[in-house]
Design a protein around this motif. Structure first.
Motif, PDB file in Angstrom:
ATOM      1  N   VAL A   1       0.626  -1.111  -0.558  1.00  0.00           N
ATOM      2  CA  VAL A   1      -0.351   0.025   0.313  1.00  0.00           C
ATOM      3  C   VAL A   1       0.966   1.152   0.243  1.00  0.00           C
ATOM      4  O   VAL A   1       1.971   1.493   0.508  1.00  0.00           O
ATOM      5  N   VAL A   2       0.233   2.222  -0.699  1.00  0.00           N
ATOM      6  CA  VAL A   2       1.101   2.999  -0.406  1.00  0.00           C
ATOM      7  C   VAL A   2       1.512   4.233  -0.317  1.00  0.00           C
ATOM      8  O   VAL A   2       1.925   4.952   0.996  1.00  0.00           O
ATOM      9  N   SER A   3       0.035   4.479   0.512  1.00  0.00           N
ATOM     10  CA  SER A   3      -0.148   5.585   2.020  1.00  0.00           C
ATOM     11  C   SER A   3       0.278   5.274   3.396  1.00  0.00           C
ATOM     12  O   SER A   3      -0.015   4.358   3.357  1.00  0.00           O
ATOM     13  N   LYS A   4       1.119   6.478   3.282  1.00  0.00           N
ATOM     14  CA  LYS A   4       1.982   6.432   4.850  1.00  0.00           C
ATOM     15  C   LYS A   4       0.631   6.495   5.817  1.00  0.00           C
ATOM     16  O   LYS A   4       0.878   6.533   6.849  1.00  0.00           O
ATOM     17  N   ARG A   5      -0.322   7.342   5.261  1.00  0.00           N
ATOM     18  CA  ARG A   5      -1.000   8.070   6.316  1.00  0.00           C
ATOM     19  C   ARG A   5      -2.174   6.975   6.837  1.00  0.00           C
ATOM     20  O   ARG A   5      -2.142   6.613   7.999  1.00  0.00           O
ATOM     21  N   ILE A   6      -2.762   5.796   5.903  1.00  0.00           N
ATOM     22  CA  ILE A   6      -3.544   4.661   6.511  1.00  0.00           C
ATOM     23  C   ILE A   6      -2.666   3.467   7.145  1.00  0.00           C
ATOM     24  O   ILE A   6      -3.244   2.645   8.340  1.00  0.00           O
ATOM     25  N   LYS A   7      -1.131   3.730   7.260  1.00  0.00           N
ATOM     26  CA  LYS A   7      -0.681   2.179   8.028  1.00  0.00           C
ATOM     27  C   LYS A   7      -1.398   3.113   9.203  1.00  0.00           C
ATOM     28  O   LYS A   7      -0.556   2.387  10.289  1.00  0.00           O
ATOM     29  N   ALA A   8      -0.940   4.925   9.407  1.00  0.00           N
ATOM     30  CA  ALA A   8      -0.194   4.696  11.063  1.00  0.00           C
ATOM     31  C   ALA A   8      -1.870   4.849  11.393  1.00  0.00           C
ATOM     32  O   ALA A   8      -1.608   4.876  12.468  1.00  0.00           O
ATOM     33  N   TYR A   9      -2.963   4.880  10.728  1.00  0.00           N
ATOM     34  CA  TYR A   9      -3.956   5.171  11.305  1.00  0.00           C
ATOM     35  C   TYR A   9      -4.094   3.728  11.915  1.00  0.00           C
ATOM     36  O   TYR A   9      -5.071   3.774  13.245  1.00  0.00           O
ATOM     37  N   PHE A  10      -4.251   2.730  11.268  1.00  0.00           N
ATOM     38  CA  PHE A  10      -4.609   1.127  11.650  1.00  0.00           C
ATOM     39  C   PHE A  10      -3.861   0.531  12.941  1.00  0.00           C
ATOM     40  O   PHE A  10      -3.835   0.116  13.480  1.00  0.00           O
ATOM     41  N   ARG A  11      -2.287   1.266  12.777  1.00  0.00           N
ATOM     42  CA  ARG A  11      -1.299   0.856  13.844  1.00  0.00           C
ATOM     43  C   ARG A  11      -1.804   1.537  14.913  1.00  0.00           C
ATOM     44  O   ARG A  11      -1.219   1.166  16.422  1.00  0.00           O
ATOM     45  N   LYS A  12      -2.093   2.758  14.663  1.00  0.00           N
ATOM     46  CA  LYS A  12      -2.206   3.600  15.980  1.00  0.00           C
ATOM     47  C   LYS A  12      -3.788   2.996  16.529  1.00  0.00           C
ATOM     48  O   LYS A  12      -4.012   2.741  17.587  1.00  0.00           O
ATOM     49  N   TYR A  13      -5.086   3.240  15.758  1.00  0.00           N
ATOM     50  CA  TYR A  13      -6.118   2.690  16.043  1.00  0.00           C
ATOM     51  C   TYR A  13      -6.257   1.314  15.438  1.00  0.00           C
ATOM     52  O   TYR A  13      -7.087   1.068  14.279  1.00  0.00           O
ATOM     53  N   LYS A  14      -5.902   0.258  16.069  1.00  0.00           N
ATOM     54  CA  LYS A  14      -5.921  -1.125  15.966  1.00  0.00           C
ATOM     55  C   LYS A  14      -7.405  -1.615  15.200  1.00  0.00           C
ATOM     56  O   LYS A  14      -8.182  -1.310  16.378  1.00  0.00           O
ATOM     57  N   PRO A  15      -7.666  -2.509  13.741  1.00  0.00           N
ATOM     58  CA  PRO A  15      -9.109  -3.307  13.823  1.00  0.00           C
ATOM     59  C   PRO A  15      -8.919  -3.965  14.806  1.00  0.00           C
ATOM     60  O   PRO A  15      -7.928  -4.349  15.584  1.00  0.00           O
ATOM     61  N   ASP A  16     -10.470  -4.596  14.936  1.00  0.00           N
ATOM     62  CA  ASP A  16     -10.874  -5.629  15.604  1.00  0.00           C
ATOM     63  C   ASP A  16      -9.565  -6.799  15.119  1.00  0.00           C
ATOM     64  O   ASP A  16      -9.191  -7.805  15.984  1.00  0.00           O
ATOM     65  N   HIS A  17     -10.387  -7.487  14.816  1.00  0.00           N
ATOM     66  CA  HIS A  17      -9.383  -8.310  13.449  1.00  0.00           C
ATOM     67  C   HIS A  17      -8.870  -7.982  12.604  1.00  0.00           C
ATOM     68  O   HIS A  17      -9.509  -6.194  11.412  1.00  0.00           O
ATOM     69  N   HIS A  18      -7.914  -8.375  12.426  1.00  0.00           N
ATOM     70  CA  HIS A  18      -7.368  -8.173  10.677  1.00  0.00           C
ATOM     71  C   HIS A  18      -7.570  -9.146   9.663  1.00  0.00           C
ATOM     72  O   HIS A  18      -5.902 -10.436  10.468  1.00  0.00           O
ATOM     73  N   TRP A  19      -7.378  -9.483   8.922  1.00  0.00           N
ATOM     74  CA  TRP A  19      -7.693 -11.101   7.687  1.00  0.00           C
ATOM     75  C   TRP A  19      -6.651 -10.438   6.414  1.00  0.00           C
ATOM     76  O   TRP A  19      -7.491  -8.971   5.925  1.00  0.00           O
ATOM     77  N   HIS A  20      -5.878 -11.256   6.021  1.00  0.00           N
ATOM     78  CA  HIS A  20      -5.127 -11.443   4.804  1.00  0.00           C
ATOM     79  C   HIS A  20      -5.364 -12.275   3.843  1.00  0.00           C
ATOM     80  O   HIS A  20      -5.446 -13.132   4.841  1.00  0.00           O
ATOM     81  N   VAL A  21      -5.885 -11.957   2.199  1.00  0.00           N
ATOM     82  CA  VAL A  21      -5.872 -12.962   1.878  1.00  0.00           C
ATOM     83  C   VAL A  21      -5.056 -13.189   1.007  1.00  0.00           C
ATOM     84  O   VAL A  21      -4.969 -11.997  -0.146  1.00  0.00           O
ATOM     85  N   ASP A  22      -4.388 -13.767   0.368  1.00  0.00           N
ATOM     86  CA  ASP A  22      -3.552 -14.201  -0.510  1.00  0.00           C
ATOM     87  C   ASP A  22      -3.177 -16.109  -0.378  1.00  0.00           C
ATOM     88  O   ASP A  22      -2.817 -16.720   0.591  1.00  0.00           O
ATOM     89  N   THR A  23      -2.990 -16.037  -1.465  1.00  0.00           N
ATOM     90  CA  THR A  23      -2.149 -17.580  -1.997  1.00  0.00           C
ATOM     91  C   THR A  23      -0.586 -18.002  -1.483  1.00  0.00           C
ATOM     92  O   THR A  23      -0.797 -19.147  -0.579  1.00  0.00           O
ATOM     93  N   LEU A  24       0.128 -16.601  -1.231  1.00  0.00           N
ATOM     94  CA  LEU A  24       1.426 -17.017  -0.505  1.00  0.00           C
ATOM     95  C   LEU A  24       2.079 -16.054   1.114  1.00  0.00           C
ATOM     96  O   LEU A  24       2.303 -16.904   1.775  1.00  0.00           O
TER      97      LEU A  24
END
Length: 553
Positions: free
Chosen positions: A283-306
């Motif tokens: 992901v390009v946006s540094k702001r969205i990374k900073a957002y979720f690192r501080k205000y963490k979701p209750d659950h984070h699911w990642h979908v990828d074969t590898l």
């Protein structure tokens, strides 16, 4: 047919051809002569000669990016091999199949003072998915390693290294093959998902009233329309994309930084998702990374074969399947829940758009204005390649036509090979290709133009603001000699003479009327590659961009 006399070189040629690996980028040298002779003498291979190994590897990366098939780069022994590393690491993090074949001295010639000799075995070990250190004589063991390297590049979508020692004489040829190499089929993996594995996640989804789907770098046309519509029709779901996501819908948020930069702490908490679902690459946006690192979701699911990177420090599930496979199995199991999550964020999106449009009407001719004009004027059904640093960040602020495919080397986010990658991609894709780049990235990779394969319809839009403009918008900027020399890298260079030397047409612009005229001429010409160099004011760009985020509220 002409073949190299050396059996090991014959084995490599046989196995590559049998597996349909035919795009070969060769950098001239002597130690790799057996391979060069073999590849270039066989019309079944598409061979390209590029002298600069760093540029050659990124050119290969661009071809592999488009074909999604392994591309081979071949070099001589010694330091030549090390120049592949920037593209090799990009391929690793961007999951692009790349095969490096390095010619080497025999083992008894290493570390005895021979020229053009380094320790080549396992030189990429930190980022290589497989290292095939071959023996000098052709053998079943060598065949197995070559097959395994190719199969790994395909199955795991990444770079591998084959190191092949050759002893002189190197240039002798024969008319018949002297070896019959073994071909080992790549195991086909059709990843499916067990419904039982999804059941525990269904109640979490059904209960959550704030669900956010964040899509990183993604191949065009890879997400099914039914899945896109299902996202759009769920009022508890917000989808955030970037231009490099190559997924669009009118209800999706494609300008992440425009939306969240003005948020207060209360806003961040209010819109913090209960479930965050991610797929795609970086992901390009540094702001969205900073957002979720501080205000963490209750659950984070990642979908990828590898792979699943714990980017936000809260990864809870990794679903090892393709996104379509996951959503087509999972969404029918779920139920919709009443929510105002989408409607509230959509209202903010509409407000931001209004403010965005007003702001762009009143700003002077700067980088921001140039990106607005350039991206809005892109030809439909074309391919856009973007360099890193400021260019890719500005591009995220401007809506782009959904018919345009967008690419950027976001695996390592380096500036070192963007032009070479764009040219390789243009060679492999029949669509007209436009490459937008900043001046530092362009100058850094200027050997990309030392290339006999640039398509006639390839366009470069070079935005020259006299230095590394991104450092002016980062914390710590100050107008001092140290900053100007060692961070911004101030310069007075242009692309005019480079264009002449490498045979490209050259246009310039320095205000809105000349930019409009330049773009018109750029797209009218298709018989020769063209550079349009746009000059913007060094000291005004950052002020205009920073003020933009203040006026969005």
């Amino acid at each position: 047919m002409v073949y190299p006399k050396i059996p090991l070189a014959q084995s490599l040629l046989q196995i590559f051809l049998a597996k349909g690996i035919t795009n070969i980028i060769i950098s001239p040298g002597s130690r790799n002569a057996p391979l060069t002779i073999g590849f270039a003498s066989n019309p079944a291979f598409n061979c390209y000669s590029i002298a600069d190994e760093r540029s050659a590897a990124f050119f290969a990366l661009g071809i592999a990016q488009q074909t999604r098939k392994p591309t081979v780069v071949v070099c001589t022994s010694g330091s030549a091999l090390l120049n592949y590393y920037p593209a090799f690491s990009e391929a690793f993090y961007s999951q692009i199949p790349l095969i490096v074949v390095s010619a080497d001295r025999p083992q008894n010639k290493i570390d005895i003072g021979d020229g053009q000799t380094i320790r080549q075995q396992n030189v990429f070990s930190n980022h290589s998915l497989y290292n095939a250190n071959l023996l000098e004589a052709a053998s079943e063991e060598n065949d197995r390693k070559i097959n395994e390297a190719i199969n790994t590049a395909i199955a795991k979508k990444g770079p591998v290294h084959i190191n092949a020692p050759f002893e002189e004489p190197l240039y002798e040829t024969v008319s018949e093959l002297g070896v019959n190499s073994a071909i080992i089929a790549s195991a086909k993996v059709n990843r499916t998902i067990d419904i039982n594995d999804l059941q525990k996640s269904v109640p979490l989804w059904d209960k959550a009233t704030r669900k956010l789907i964040l899509i990183g770098v993604n191949e065009p046309n890879s997400i099914a329309e039914d899945v896109i519509k299902a996202f759009a029709n769920d009022e508890s779901v917000v989808v955030m994309t970037e231009n490099t996501s190559n997924v669009s819908h009118e209800s999706f948020i494609s300008n992440i930084d425009t939306i969240i930069t003005p948020f207060t702490n209360e806003d961040f908490e209010k819109f913090r998702p209960e479930i965050l679902v991610t797929f795609g690459g970086m992901v390009v946006s540094k702001r969205i990374k900073a957002y979720f690192r501080k205000y963490k979701p209750d659950h984070h699911w990642h979908v990828d074969t590898l792979r699943a990177y714990d980017t936000f420090g809260c990864l809870s599930e990794h679903f090892e399947v393709e996104p379509n496979t996951f959503f087509e199995a999972f969404l029918p199991l779920t139920s919709k829940v009443e929510s105002d999550y989408f409607s509230q964020l959509n209202a903010i999106k509409e407000l931001r758009k209004e403010k965005h449009d007003i702001y762009l009407t009143k700003i002077p001719f700067t980088d921001f204005k140039v990106f607005e004009k350039v991206i809005s004027g892109m030809p439909k059904n074309s391919q856009l390649q973007i360099s890193n640093s400021s260019a890719i960040r500005y591009a995220q602020l401007i809506p782009i036509d959904p018919s345009i495919e967008v690419y950027c080397n976001r695996g390592t986010s380096g500036i070192d090979g963007s032009t070479s990658t764009a040219i390789g991609a243009a060679v492999a894709n029949t669509k007209p290709t436009v490459f937008i780049t900043g001046d530092i990235g362009f100058l850094y990779d200027s050997n990309a133009l030392w290339n006999n394969y640039i398509p006639k319809n390839f366009k470069i839009i070079l935005i020259n603001n006299g230095g590394g403009g991104i450092f002016r918008i980062l914390p710590g900027h100050s107008e001092t000699p140290v900053f100007n020399t060692y961070f911004e890298t101030s310069h007075n260079l242009t692309a005019e003479h480079l264009s002449k030397m490498f045979g490209l047409d050259y246009l310039t612009a320095n205000d809105e009327p000349s930019l409009s005229k330049g773009l018109e001429l750029l797209y009218a010409q298709n018989d020769k590659p063209v550079i349009l160099e746009v000059f913007t004011p060094t000291t005004e760009n950052n002020a205009v961009l920073l003020q933009y985020f203040r006026e969005l509220v």
